[in-house]
Structures are given as C-alpha cells and as structure tokens.
Write an enzyme that holds these catalytic residues in place. Structure first.
Site: not given
Ligand code: UT7
Length: 321
Positions: A112, A248, A278
């Site tokens: 990225c 980005h 993204n």
């Molecule tokens: O170019 C660089 C590429 N990468 C990035 O920029 C990624 C950077 N990170 C992020 O943007 C965020 O960490 C995410 C958007 C990927 C995730 O958001 P988060 O607030 O960090 O959520 P999390 O991973 O802590 O997940 C929270 C909950 C989990 O459930 P439990 O364990 O609390 O029950 C996940 O399983 O949300 C769940 N979850 C979802 N729920 C609904 C994860 N993905 C999804 C989804 N829909 N798509």
C-alpha cells in the site's frame, strides 16, 4: 536544484460495484458494522478489467491532462503488489498498450506504500538528471488477493488505478521520507498466487491476504503522524501551511486518529474510501486525481502524501502543486 512537479493526473476504476449490502449475502457482516468500523460503503471489483487495462486507462488520462504524448515519456514506474504476471512486468505491458515507445519501465512492490516509493524513485531519477518525464502509476486488483469468505479482510479492499505525470521543475518543493520494519511483516501477508510449492504444496493455498487488523491499525495510527512530522521538519514548514494531507485510504478511523494526533482539522484530510475501499497502491493517486478534477488544488499548494502498509512499510512526500 532539480525537483519534480505533477503535471497531470488520471484514474480508472472497474465498472462493477460491490456494496456492503451485497457482502451481507456472502459473509456474516452488516453494512452498519462495515461503515462504523471502516467508513467503507462500497468498492469496485474487476470483472474483465486487469491491472494492465486499469493502469493504461489511468495513464492515458494523466498524459492527456499533462498535454504530453506517450512517446515523450522517459520512464514508466508501476507500483503494484498484484501484477497479472511475474513477468513481463506491468510497466512493460502498459508501455505496449499506450505506445510509449521511448520509455523504460519497471514495477516496484511496497504494497500500500508503493505509490510513494515509486514517486520518490522518480524524483531520484529526475534529480540525477537521468530522466525528465516520468509516468508513475499505482494499481492493484485486491479482489484477486482476498479470501471472499473471510469477513475480516474481504470487506476492506477494492480495485483501481491512479497515475501521475511528473516533470522536472526548477524550484518547487519535494521532500521525502520512507521506512520499513520487516521484523513486523508477519502482521500483514499475501503470497503470490503464482507460487507453486514443490516441497510443501499446501503452502500454495496461503495466497490470500492474512492480517492482524488491530496490529496494522495501531502501526498506522502511530507511524503516519510520525512521518508527517518528519516531512514538516525536513521541509522546515509548519503544518498550517499544508493545504491537504492525502493519506492512504485504508480506514476512516485511521485517518481521523492521524489527523487528531497531527493536530490538524479533519477537513484537510480528503477521503474517498467510502466509495472505493482500500485500493492499496492506487488509493493515493486516485484521491489526488479526484481532488485535482474537482479543481480543489491550486498552483503553489503544499501537499503531504503519506502511505503505509505491508512490509511493514510507510512513506511520505511533501510537495508543491
Ligand atoms: O493497507 C493497510 C491494510 N490494512 C488495514 O488498514 C487494516 C487496519 N485495521 C483495521 O482497519 C481494523 O482493525 C479492522 C476494520 C480490520 C477491524 O476493526 P476492529 O475494530 O479492529 O475490529 P476487531 O478485529 O477487533 O473485531 C471486533 C469484532 C470481532 O468479534 P468479537 O471477537 O468481538 O466477537 C470480529 O470477529 O468484530 C468481528 N468482525 C466483524 N463483524 C462483522 C470482524 N470483521 C467483521 C465483519 N463484520 N466484517
């Protein structure tokens, strides 16, 4: 001192739009969750388009705006981590498509952050007096890399291409910074889908993106403000003098946190991730093109561009429009 100026921008997106609602039918997620956690509403996905067709379309538009013919390009640099083939490189395929007969070309992969690394490479060539007119393209087809049954990654990404034409300029400003931290690379990986593993055929299935989202989030929120500070110090200018910060487009919350830490109002951080998700190396040049087309960039404006991603890597440039 020789420096660079962007004289034309262009972008291209696949026709097929995939909304969050559509993803609700594919994985256990919701439009509400995706918008709240990322800011993304929809993304464009290639159906028929390739990184070569997208990059070539973006390149043609950038050349048209710059008032340059393809034969006048000295170098084509393509930042991508999703090439159609390992070789020939995407830059050579774009050269063929746009008939840039006099150009040399090669690809560069810094995920990225790739567009920024390519921009800086172009500046180095121009500064060294080797080339005068360079076409820099950021293009990715992330839809080929994501596992569409993994809700934690498939909701994030989209496909697209952005291009800029760079010209040698006397005066003007161009300050750059780039960093890598390979020791933390495991938090975001994507294997080549072309890899055949002779000894361990099972490993070939690790073609998809694997990501520890929270670690990447924390990395971005820390490193982006740091590199913005580094650029401002190098350029010896105040943040108030920067018209826009083009970051980005990974997650709205990352951009908001970076704006807050930098102490700059969010209105000076353009965003379009709600429409495109993204798009990896393409996100910054697509956004830049959009702002340019809207007439929001004035000659002399000072801009910060900053990218981050797999590697881990992060890079930024401060330049004058
Ligand atoms: O170019 C660089 C590429 N990468 C990035 O920029 C990624 C950077 N990170 C992020 O943007 C965020 O960490 C995410 C958007 C990927 C995730 O958001 P988060 O607030 O960090 O959520 P999390 O991973 O802590 O997940 C929270 C909950 C989990 O459930 P439990 O364990 O609390 O029950 C996940 O399983 O949300 C769940 N979850 C979802 N729920 C609904 C994860 N993905 C999804 C989804 N829909 N798509």
């Amino acid at each position: 001192m020789r420096t660079i100026r962007i004289t034309g921008t262009g972008s291209a997106l696949p026709g097929r739009i995939v909304t969050n609602k559509e993803l609700e039918q594919m994985v256990e997620t919701s439009d509400e969750w995706i918008r709240e956690r990322t800011g993304i509403g929809e993304r464009h996905v290639s159906v028929g388009e390739t990184v070569v067709t997208l990059a070539s379309e973006a390149a043609r538009k950038a050349l048209e705006q710059a008032g340059k013919r393809a034969e006048e390009i000295d170098l084509i640099l393509v930042a991508t981590s999703t090439p159609e083939n390992v070789f020939p490189c995407t830059a050579c395929e774009v050269q063929r498509e746009i008939h840039a007969e006099h150009a040399a070309g090669f690809d560069l992969n810094a995920a990225c952050s790739g567009f920024l690394f390519a921009l800086q490479t172009a500046q180095a060539y121009i500064q060294a007096g080797i080339y005068r007119t360079v076409l820099v393209i950021g293009v990715d087809s992330m839809s080929h890399m994501v596992d569409w049954s993994d809700r934690s990654t498939c909701i994030l990404f989209g496909d697209g291409a952005g291009a800029v034409v760079l010209r040698e300029s006397k005066g003007g400003l161009f300050v750059q910074a780039a960093h890598s931290d390979g020791a933390k690379g495991d938090v975001l990986t994507g294997c080549s889908r072309h890899r055949k593993n002779w000894d361990h055929p099972d490993e070939a299935k690790a073609a998809y993106i694997q990501m520890d989202g929270q670690s990447v989030f924390k990395f971005a929120v820390r490193r982006v403000p740091e590199i913005v500070e580094e650029l401002l110090e190098k350029a010896r200018i105040q943040k108030e003098e920067i018209s826009y910060f083009f970051l980005h487009q990974a997650n709205r919350r990352i951009i908001e946190a970076a704006a807050k830490r930098t102490g700059v109002d969010i209105s000076r951080f353009p965003m379009n991730l709600q429409e495109y998700g993204n798009t990896s190396a393409a996100s910054i040049p697509i956004l830049l093109d959009e702002w340019n087309k809207k007439g929001l960039l004035k000659k002399g404006d000072k801009l910060v561009l900053a990218g981050f991603g797999a590697g881990l890597s992060w890079a930024g440039s401060l330049l004058e429009w």
